[in-house]
Structure formats: structure tokens, C-alpha cells
Scaffold this motif. Structure first.
Motif, PDB file in Angstrom:
ATOM      1  N   MET A 105       1.949   1.534  -3.895  1.00  0.00           N
ATOM      2  CA  MET A 105       0.765   0.683  -3.038  1.00  0.00           C
ATOM      3  C   MET A 105      -0.308   0.787  -3.842  1.00  0.00           C
ATOM      4  SD  MET A 105       1.138   1.855   0.885  1.00  0.00           S
ATOM      5  CE  MET A 105       1.057   3.441   0.866  1.00  0.00           C
ATOM      6  N   VAL A 106      -0.726   1.867  -4.743  1.00  0.00           N
ATOM      7  CA  VAL A 106      -1.839   1.807  -5.707  1.00  0.00           C
ATOM      8  C   VAL A 106      -1.610   0.770  -6.623  1.00  0.00           C
ATOM      9  CG1 VAL A 106      -3.191   3.067  -7.234  1.00  0.00           C
ATOM     10  CG2 VAL A 106      -2.311   4.102  -5.214  1.00  0.00           C
ATOM     11  N   LYS A 131      -3.887   2.136   6.035  1.00  0.00           N
ATOM     12  CA  LYS A 131      -3.148   3.489   6.124  1.00  0.00           C
ATOM     13  C   LYS A 131      -1.682   3.257   5.767  1.00  0.00           C
ATOM     14  CE  LYS A 131      -2.350   7.144   9.254  1.00  0.00           C
ATOM     15  NZ  LYS A 131      -2.458   7.670  10.931  1.00  0.00           N
ATOM     16  N   SER A 132      -1.147   2.154   5.949  1.00  0.00           N
ATOM     17  CA  SER A 132       0.338   2.153   5.881  1.00  0.00           C
ATOM     18  C   SER A 132       0.833   0.683   4.876  1.00  0.00           C
ATOM     19  CB  SER A 132       1.105   1.775   7.149  1.00  0.00           C
ATOM     20  OG  SER A 132       0.636   0.635   7.769  1.00  0.00           O
ATOM     21  N   THR A 170       8.887  -3.119  -4.616  1.00  0.00           N
ATOM     22  CA  THR A 170      10.108  -3.309  -3.724  1.00  0.00           C
ATOM     23  C   THR A 170       9.564  -3.205  -2.321  1.00  0.00           C
ATOM     24  OG1 THR A 170       9.936  -0.770  -3.642  1.00  0.00           O
ATOM     25  CG2 THR A 170      11.419  -1.761  -5.166  1.00  0.00           C
ATOM     26  N   MET A 171       8.116  -3.730  -2.228  1.00  0.00           N
ATOM     27  CA  MET A 171       7.600  -3.402  -0.915  1.00  0.00           C
ATOM     28  C   MET A 171       7.918  -4.935  -0.080  1.00  0.00           C
ATOM     29  SD  MET A 171       3.781  -1.957  -1.606  1.00  0.00           S
ATOM     30  CE  MET A 171       3.403  -1.495  -0.139  1.00  0.00           C
ATOM     31  N   ASN A 172       7.961  -4.621   1.296  1.00  0.00           N
ATOM     32  CA  ASN A 172       7.995  -5.984   2.228  1.00  0.00           C
ATOM     33  C   ASN A 172       6.716  -6.496   2.333  1.00  0.00           C
ATOM     34  OD1 ASN A 172      10.820  -5.581   2.271  1.00  0.00           O
ATOM     35  ND2 ASN A 172      10.753  -4.104   4.068  1.00  0.00           N
ATOM     36  N   PRO A 250       5.713  -0.444   2.512  1.00  0.00           N
ATOM     37  CA  PRO A 250       6.844  -0.026   1.924  1.00  0.00           C
ATOM     38  C   PRO A 250       8.228  -0.399   2.762  1.00  0.00           C
ATOM     39  CG  PRO A 250       5.048   1.717   2.292  1.00  0.00           C
ATOM     40  CD  PRO A 250       4.606   0.624   3.047  1.00  0.00           C
ATOM     41  N   SER A 251       9.108  -0.288   1.791  1.00  0.00           N
ATOM     42  CA  SER A 251      10.349  -0.709   2.390  1.00  0.00           C
ATOM     43  C   SER A 251      10.918   0.122   3.545  1.00  0.00           C
ATOM     44  CB  SER A 251      11.378  -0.946   1.344  1.00  0.00           C
ATOM     45  OG  SER A 251      11.517   0.137   0.556  1.00  0.00           O
ATOM     46  N   ASP A 252      10.456   1.565   3.327  1.00  0.00           N
ATOM     47  CA  ASP A 252      11.093   2.408   4.608  1.00  0.00           C
ATOM     48  C   ASP A 252       9.930   2.266   5.538  1.00  0.00           C
ATOM     49  OD1 ASP A 252       8.920   3.530   3.196  1.00  0.00           O
ATOM     50  OD2 ASP A 252      10.109   5.634   3.025  1.00  0.00           O
ATOM     51  N   ASN A 253       9.257   1.539   5.710  1.00  0.00           N
ATOM     52  CA  ASN A 253       8.176   1.531   6.929  1.00  0.00           C
ATOM     53  C   ASN A 253       8.798   1.369   8.202  1.00  0.00           C
ATOM     54  OD1 ASN A 253       6.218   0.582   9.043  1.00  0.00           O
ATOM     55  ND2 ASN A 253       4.741   0.924   7.152  1.00  0.00           N
ATOM     56  N   ARG A 254       8.602   2.093   9.180  1.00  0.00           N
ATOM     57  CA  ARG A 254       9.490   2.064  10.465  1.00  0.00           C
ATOM     58  C   ARG A 254       9.010   0.718  11.232  1.00  0.00           C
ATOM     59  NH1 ARG A 254       9.249   8.308  13.006  1.00  0.00           N
ATOM     60  NH2 ARG A 254      10.467   9.241  11.149  1.00  0.00           N
TER      61      ARG A 254
END
Length: 256
Positions: A105-106, A131-132, A170-172, A250-254
Motif C-alpha cells: 500500500m505504501v 485504513k484498508s 497485486t492489489m484490487n 489488498p487482494s485478501d481484503n474481505r
């Protein structure tokens, strides 16, 4: 008869018994009055400390449970003497993944900031760390004409920064369309909900057509005027509320 000697010792006599109704014994007889009060106080103190001890024991148990949860969250492993070798705990891997996500993210945020500075887009684009995820906000007037959902030709360089950031991470990406007091009298859209959703979809379609970003990493949402940044009490605030947000998560964000 010989006279009885006067100095002969008389037999010792016991004190007479006290009859009923006579005065009680003096103050120097029996337990002192202060001792009864002291005994009551000591008993109460004993009960008080026993009660404190029971509370303390319960808190220790709760503290152990809490520390166990914190240890699992931080990936602390416990030694298993029954095993020859212990594998890394799953919680440790998750913790390392969170660190990797924060680093990513940074990097995305810094890349977008560099893009804005190099293209001199500070007047129409802003980057903020949420935050996310990472938020990349672009003024709606820089992307679309009023009441329209067709991307302006001169606005395409703004979207190049989104493509570049997606290629290096790799972020969405969640594309959010926002409108505020749009003039729909000459528009093909009947409501700001349709307009905001169409603008978000137009940006998503542009990214797919001008890059090789997989479609499953993109999402478009329309919010109309439901989530304004500023109160709609001036033309300047209304202009700022008309925007498109590119939210990198992030790709694993719920929530994805």
C-alpha cells in the motif's frame, strides 16, 4: 482449762457468693470492650481480602485468555515437545502477509503521488492513505462533462497512473462514481444513481480496453450523492463532491 491462744491462725474463708440482683463485676473483670470491636474489624478485613483474592484469580484467568489471543494474532508459536520439528504457525504467515500488504500500500501510494507530481495533476487528483487501502480521487469535471458518462479525451492521462499502479501491484481496484446536483435535463440518465454508476463503469471499461488488467481485479460502484465529502452548500463544495474514486485494496481484503 488453759486459755486459747489468740494468735492461732484462723482457717481461710472463701469470698461470699454474689446473690442475684447484686452489682456486676468491675471494669477490670472479663474481656476488654475494645477487643470485641477489634475482633469484628479483623473478621471484616479477612472477608474483604478473601473477596479481593477471588476477583484477582478471575482476572488472572481472563488475562491468560487475552494473552493467548494476542499471541495467536501476532503469530507467537508454542514449543511442541512431541514433534520433531514444528512448522510455522498459520497466524504467523497471516501476520507476515499483513506486513507485506502494508508495504505494498505504501508503494502504491508513493507511485501515485509521483505520477501526480510528474504530470502536474495536483489541481484535479489527490492521493490519501486509508485504513484498508489507498484512495486516488479525481475530480469528476476533469473526467466527464456535466450529465455525461463519456470519458473526455484530455482526461485519459489521469487514468494512466491507475494502470501503472495496477501493473506494479497485486492489489484490487474499486472504482466509485460520485455525483452531486448534476443537471440531468439534457442527459440520457434519469437519476444521479444511474449517472454515477455509468461513470464508474466507463472508467472500468477504459482500464480493460487500454491494459491487460484482469477483469476480476476490478469493480465499479455508483453512489450518486449519498457520500459527499463536503456539505452541498456552495458551488465549490458541489464541484468537489463530483468525483471518481479509485480505491486500491489488498487482494485478501474481505470487503472485496
Amino acid at each position: 482449762m488453759a486459755p486459747e491462744k489468740r494468735d492461732q491462725k484462723q482457717p481461710q474463708q472463701l469470698p461470699p457468693l454474689r446473690k442475684k440482683g447484686q452489682d456486676a463485676p468491675g471494669d477490670d473483670e472479663g474481656i476488654p470492650p475494645w477487643m470485641a470491636t477489634f475482633a469484628d474489624m479483623v473478621t471484616l478485613l479477612l472477608c474483604f481480602f478473601v473477596l479481593l483474592l477471588s476477583f484477582t484469580t478471575q482476572d488472572v484467568n481472563n488475562f491468560k485468555i487475552l494473552m493467548g489471543s494476542v499471541s495467536e494474532a501476532l503469530g507467537v508459536q508454542k514449543e511442541d515437545h512431541s514433534a520433531i520439528s514444528a512448522a510455522y504457525a498459520e497466524t504467523r504467515l497471516k501476520f507476515e502477509d499483513r506486513q507485506a500488504n502494508n508495504k505494498e500500500m505504501v508503494e502504491v501510494g508513493e507511485r501515485l503521488k509521483d505520477f501526480i507530481r510528474s504530470r502536474d495533476l495536483k489541481s484535479i487528483a489527490r492521493v490519501s492513505r486509508e485504513k484498508s487501502g489507498v484512495m486516488y480521487r479525481v475530480d469528476g469535471n476533469a473526467l466527464f462533462h456535466s450529465g455525461d458518462a463519456t470519458i473526455r479525451k484530455e482526461a485519459e492521462p489521469v487514468l494512466r497512473g491507475v494502470v501503472d499502479s495496477m501493473h506494479h501491484s497485486t492489489m484490487n481496484l474499486i472504482i466509485r462514481g460520485h455525483t452531486d446536483s448534476e443537471d440531468l435535463s439534457q442527459s440520457v440518465y434519469d437519476s444521479e444513481w444511474e449517472l454515477s454508476a455509468a461513470r464508474a463503469a466507463a472508467c472500468l471499461r477504459w482500464l480493460i480496453n487500454h491494459s491487460d488488467i484482469p477483469a476480476n481485479r476490478l469493480k465499479a460502484v455508483g453512489y450518486a450523492n449519498a457520500k459527499p465529502l463536503y456539505p452541498s452548500n456552495s458551488e465549490e463544495n458541489i464541484r468537489k463532491n463530483r468525483r471518481v474514486e479509485f480505491f486500491f485494496v489488498p487482494s485478501d481484503n474481505r470487503a472485496w
